[in-house]
Design an enzyme around this catalytic site. Structure first.
Site, PDB file in Angstrom:
ATOM      1  CB  THR A  38      -0.968   0.043   1.208  1.00 36.44           C
ATOM      2  OG1 THR A  38      -0.213  -0.171   2.401  1.00 36.44           O
ATOM      3  CG2 THR A  38      -2.047  -1.012   1.090  1.00 36.44           C
ATOM      4  CE1 TYR A 145      -5.073  -1.936  11.734  1.00 40.33           C
ATOM      5  CE2 TYR A 145      -6.771  -0.740  12.938  1.00 40.33           C
ATOM      6  CZ  TYR A 145      -5.523  -0.769  12.338  1.00 40.33           C
ATOM      7  OH  TYR A 145      -4.735   0.343  12.358  1.00 40.33           O
TER       8      TYR A 145
HETATM    9  C1  UD1 Z   1     -10.573   4.930  11.863  1.00 42.47           C
HETATM   10  C2  UD1 Z   1      -9.428   4.240  11.182  1.00 42.47           C
HETATM   11  C3  UD1 Z   1      -9.313   2.829  11.624  1.00 42.47           C
HETATM   12  C4  UD1 Z   1      -9.210   2.784  13.125  1.00 42.47           C
HETATM   13  C5  UD1 Z   1     -10.391   3.512  13.751  1.00 42.47           C
HETATM   14  C6  UD1 Z   1     -10.209   3.592  15.230  1.00 42.47           C
HETATM   15  C7  UD1 Z   1      -9.024   5.284   9.047  1.00 42.47           C
HETATM   16  C8  UD1 Z   1      -9.216   5.167   7.570  1.00 42.47           C
HETATM   17  N1  UD1 Z   1      -9.597   4.310   9.747  1.00 42.47           N
HETATM   18  O1  UD1 Z   1     -11.800   4.376  11.467  1.00 42.47           O
HETATM   19  O2  UD1 Z   1      -8.135   2.264  11.050  1.00 42.47           O
HETATM   20  O3  UD1 Z   1      -9.215   1.487  13.541  1.00 42.47           O
HETATM   21  O4  UD1 Z   1     -10.431   4.833  13.248  1.00 42.47           O
HETATM   22  O5  UD1 Z   1     -11.288   4.164  15.857  1.00 42.47           O
HETATM   23  O6  UD1 Z   1      -8.387   6.177   9.549  1.00 42.47           O
HETATM   24  N2  UD1 Z   1     -17.584   8.227   6.307  1.00 42.47           N
HETATM   25  C9  UD1 Z   1     -18.555   8.859   5.540  1.00 42.47           C
HETATM   26  N3  UD1 Z   1     -18.391   8.902   4.188  1.00 42.47           N
HETATM   27  C10 UD1 Z   1     -17.305   8.334   3.548  1.00 42.47           C
HETATM   28  C11 UD1 Z   1     -16.334   7.688   4.339  1.00 42.47           C
HETATM   29  C12 UD1 Z   1     -16.508   7.644   5.726  1.00 42.47           C
HETATM   30  O7  UD1 Z   1     -19.550   9.378   6.050  1.00 42.47           O
HETATM   31  O8  UD1 Z   1     -17.213   8.425   2.312  1.00 42.47           O
HETATM   32  C13 UD1 Z   1     -17.759   8.208   7.771  1.00 42.47           C
HETATM   33  C14 UD1 Z   1     -17.723   6.844   8.387  1.00 42.47           C
HETATM   34  O9  UD1 Z   1     -18.961   6.207   8.308  1.00 42.47           O
HETATM   35  C15 UD1 Z   1     -17.321   7.191   9.825  1.00 42.47           C
HETATM   36  C16 UD1 Z   1     -16.415   8.408   9.661  1.00 42.47           C
HETATM   37  O10 UD1 Z   1     -16.677   8.911   8.354  1.00 42.47           O
HETATM   38  O11 UD1 Z   1     -18.438   7.541  10.588  1.00 42.47           O
HETATM   39  C17 UD1 Z   1     -14.946   8.097   9.780  1.00 42.47           C
HETATM   40  O12 UD1 Z   1     -14.651   7.022   8.923  1.00 42.47           O
HETATM   41  P1  UD1 Z   1     -13.144   6.528   8.623  1.00 42.47           P
HETATM   42  O13 UD1 Z   1     -12.351   7.649   8.082  1.00 42.47           O
HETATM   43  O14 UD1 Z   1     -13.252   5.297   7.799  1.00 42.47           O
HETATM   44  O15 UD1 Z   1     -12.533   6.232  10.061  1.00 42.47           O
HETATM   45  P2  UD1 Z   1     -13.021   5.343  11.304  1.00 42.47           P
HETATM   46  O16 UD1 Z   1     -14.191   4.517  10.984  1.00 42.47           O
HETATM   47  O17 UD1 Z   1     -13.153   6.283  12.452  1.00 42.47           O
END
Ligand code: UD1
Length: 313
Positions: A38, A145
């Site tokens: 990655t 994870y």
């Molecule tokens: C993140 C980490 C994960 C870690 C976790 C610990 C990342 C990518 N992931 O997950 O490795 O284990 O914190 O708490 O940093 N969302 C949207 N639209 C999108 C994408 C995401 O609304 O297009 C929302 C998701 O549903 C979520 C929020 O954004 O509610 C954050 O999502 P994401 O960035 O994937 O991070 P985490 O789920 O917090």
């Protein structure tokens, strides 16, 4: 910290750390081991002549043993850093995240590395509603994870207690910044939103958008690593690495539109299964022991991320 090595040094966080290390007056030699699964060579392009880059897999003990010869500090950032991927392929992720971390620690002991700083994760806290998260709360891992990262923390502490290897674990919250890949299905929300913004498109917010995260700009994470590598109080310990605040996704998108001067209302989709509602770090321990103070705030970090994305298009 004369000779340092970053596992996963071609990745988003690892490559930022490499840049930070190159600026340290006491660092002479910066090495990277990465399998480029990655990570990207491009992430290190303009510093490549000052870094020793090795293609290698942390599942291979012999590779690490050879590379760790003469190294003082190892920053262990290599991992399959994805919750969904760990659910799809738990064995592969276990081998990289747990066996790989074990190999790093064992090779560090065998080659008399002084200190290992480890990228742990706020995933360890799981869904417990109590906020902010403190390091002494009972962990509640809810995915392979999260178990992998927690196992890593425990191995670190054990290697400190059993073999005197100085280990420090940093529980990263939601890290964002330049070089975070927006195109993978596992991308962080900030990079996805920024990518949409620059394409002139609105993003999809999962659910009502009132869920919140403790977003931390990657350069603050670099600072935390540098402090963790030097602190006398840190060996054997675990620290939260967030900003200590939280921002809702609706606020994130509002701020992005404001900064870019556009009006693109987001669409809302269904909740994402397994989503944590709120996440926020208590960083008083890192402040006290490491002198950690996140100096780049959310909006400033976001501005820098957008500037970088624009320049790299
Ligand atoms: C993140 C980490 C994960 C870690 C976790 C610990 C990342 C990518 N992931 O997950 O490795 O284990 O914190 O708490 O940093 N969302 C949207 N639209 C999108 C994408 C995401 O609304 O297009 C929302 C998701 O549903 C979520 C929020 O954004 O509610 C954050 O999502 P994401 O960035 O994937 O991070 P985490 O789920 O917090």
């Amino acid at each position: 910290m004369r000779n340092v090595l970053v596992t996963g040094g071609a990745g988003f966080i690892g490559s930022a750390l490499v840049r930070g290390l190159l600026e340290q007056p006491d660092v002479r030699r910066v090495m990277v081991v990465d399998d480029f699964s990655t990570g990207h060579e491009d992430n290190l392009r303009e510093v490549a002549d000052r870094v020793e880059i090795h293609r290698g897999d942390i599942r291979n003990y012999a590779t690490l043993e050879r590379l760790f010869d003469g190294v003082h500090v190892v920053f262990h950032e290599a991992a399959i850093a994805s919750v969904p991927k760990s659910i799809e392929d738990p064995r592969l992720c276990h081998e990289v995240n747990v066996d790989g971390t074990f190999n790093v620690l064992q090779a560090a002991v065998d080659q008399k590395v002084r200190r290992v700083v480890f990228a742990a994760s706020a995933a360890a806290y799981g869904n417990a509603p109590e906020l902010p998260k403190r390091e002494d709360m009972l962990p509640d891992p809810r995915s392979p994870y999260a178990v992998h990262k927690l196992a890593g923390e425990m191995y670190l502490r054990t290697f400190w207690e059993s073999y005197g290897l100085e280990t420090v674990a940093l529980r990263y919250f939601n890290v964002f910044g330049p070089r975070q890949d927006p195109k993978s299905p596992y991308s962080g929300v900030l990079s996805i939103f920024a990518d949409r913004l620059l394409a002139g498109k609105a993003p999809t917010i999962h659910g009502d958008g009132e869920q919140s995260r403790d977003f931390i700009f990657v350069e603050n994470i670099v600072q935390a690593n540098l402090l963790a590598a030097r602190s006398e109080k840190a060996p054997g310990r675990l620290y939260n690495c967030g900003c200590g605040g939280r921002v809702t996704l609706n606020q994130v998108w509002d701020a992005m539109q404001r900064v870019a001067g556009v009006n693109l209302p987001a669409s809302h989709g269904p909740d994402r299964p397994g989503d944590v509602r709120h996440s926020q770090a208590d960083i008083s321990l890192a402040r006290r022991d490491l002198g950690f103070e996140p100096s780049i705030g959310f909006e400033q970090g976001m501005q820098r991320t957008l500037d970088w994305l624009r320049a790299s298009k």
